[in-house]
Scaffold this motif. Structure first.
Motif, short mmCIF file in Angstrom:
data_model
loop_
_atom_site.label_atom_id
_atom_site.label_comp_id
_atom_site.label_asym_id
_atom_site.label_seq_id
_atom_site.Cartn_x
_atom_site.Cartn_y
_atom_site.Cartn_z
N ALA A 1 0.83 -1.21 0.00
CA ALA A 1 0.00 0.00 0.00
C ALA A 1 0.86 1.26 0.00
O ALA A 1 0.50 2.26 -0.65
CB ALA A 1 -0.92 0.00 1.21
N PHE A 2 1.98 1.23 0.69
CA PHE A 2 2.88 2.39 0.74
C PHE A 2 3.92 2.37 -0.37
O PHE A 2 4.79 3.23 -0.41
CB PHE A 2 3.58 2.48 2.10
CG PHE A 2 2.67 2.84 3.23
CD1 PHE A 2 1.89 3.97 3.19
CD2 PHE A 2 2.59 2.02 4.34
CE1 PHE A 2 1.05 4.30 4.23
CE2 PHE A 2 1.75 2.33 5.40
CZ PHE A 2 0.97 3.47 5.34
N ASP A 3 3.85 1.34 -1.22
CA ASP A 3 4.73 1.20 -2.39
C ASP A 3 6.21 1.12 -2.01
O ASP A 3 7.06 1.72 -2.64
CB ASP A 3 4.49 2.36 -3.38
CG ASP A 3 4.99 2.02 -4.77
OD1 ASP A 3 4.99 0.83 -5.12
OD2 ASP A 3 5.39 2.96 -5.49
N VAL A 4 6.49 0.37 -0.95
CA VAL A 4 7.87 0.15 -0.53
C VAL A 4 8.25 -1.33 -0.56
O VAL A 4 9.31 -1.72 -0.08
CB VAL A 4 8.15 0.72 0.88
CG1 VAL A 4 8.00 2.22 0.90
CG2 VAL A 4 7.25 0.07 1.91
N ALA A 5 7.37 -2.17 -1.15
CA ALA A 5 7.60 -3.61 -1.12
C ALA A 5 8.55 -4.08 -2.22
O ALA A 5 9.32 -5.01 -2.02
CB ALA A 5 6.28 -4.35 -1.23
N ILE B 1 8.46 -3.34 8.96
CA ILE B 1 7.03 -3.25 9.22
C ILE B 1 6.52 -4.57 9.79
O ILE B 1 5.78 -4.59 10.78
CB ILE B 1 6.27 -2.88 7.92
CG1 ILE B 1 6.59 -1.44 7.51
CG2 ILE B 1 4.76 -3.04 8.12
CD1 ILE B 1 6.07 -1.08 6.13
N GLN B 2 6.93 -5.69 9.19
CA GLN B 2 6.48 -7.00 9.65
C GLN B 2 6.97 -7.30 11.06
O GLN B 2 6.21 -7.80 11.90
CB GLN B 2 6.96 -8.08 8.69
CG GLN B 2 6.30 -8.03 7.34
CD GLN B 2 6.93 -8.95 6.33
OE1 GLN B 2 8.07 -9.38 6.49
NE2 GLN B 2 6.20 -9.27 5.28
N ILE B 3 8.21 -6.99 11.35
CA ILE B 3 8.75 -7.24 12.69
C ILE B 3 8.08 -6.34 13.72
O ILE B 3 7.77 -6.77 14.83
CB ILE B 3 10.28 -7.06 12.69
CG1 ILE B 3 10.93 -8.16 11.84
CG2 ILE B 3 10.85 -7.09 14.11
CD1 ILE B 3 12.39 -7.93 11.54
#
Length: 87
Positions: free
Chosen positions: A52-56, A68-70
């Protein structure tokens, strides 16, 4: 979902859950299965937020997505530990 996808989700959930537990200070009163479950949920939600934030999709390792996941796993572990402490 294929069996390889399920196995990789469990492995990533273990990694994210353990890293989330390491971030939270003190002893947590949750089991290994709860850690894996929190890790899998955090990995899925974290991937969705990163998309969604276009950082993947970056070149190399997606450090922002991992952070983000951690972070989500740490919040999940802390919330689950707090709910178990009240019982």
């Amino acid at each position: 979902m294929e069996i390889s996808g399920i196995i990789s989700a469990i492995i990533i959930g273990i990694i994210i859950g353990v890293l989330g537990r390491l971030v939270v200070p003190g002893r947590q009163r949750i089991g290994v299965l709860w850690t894996i479950a929190v890790g899998i949920v955090a990995a899925l939600i974290g991937s969705a937020l990163a998309n969604a934030f276009d950082v993947a999709d970056t070149k190399g390792v997606d450090w922002v997505e991992w952070l983000i996941q951690i972070g989500l796993a740490a919040l999940g572990v802390a919330a689950l530990d707090r709910s178990k402490a009240r019982r």
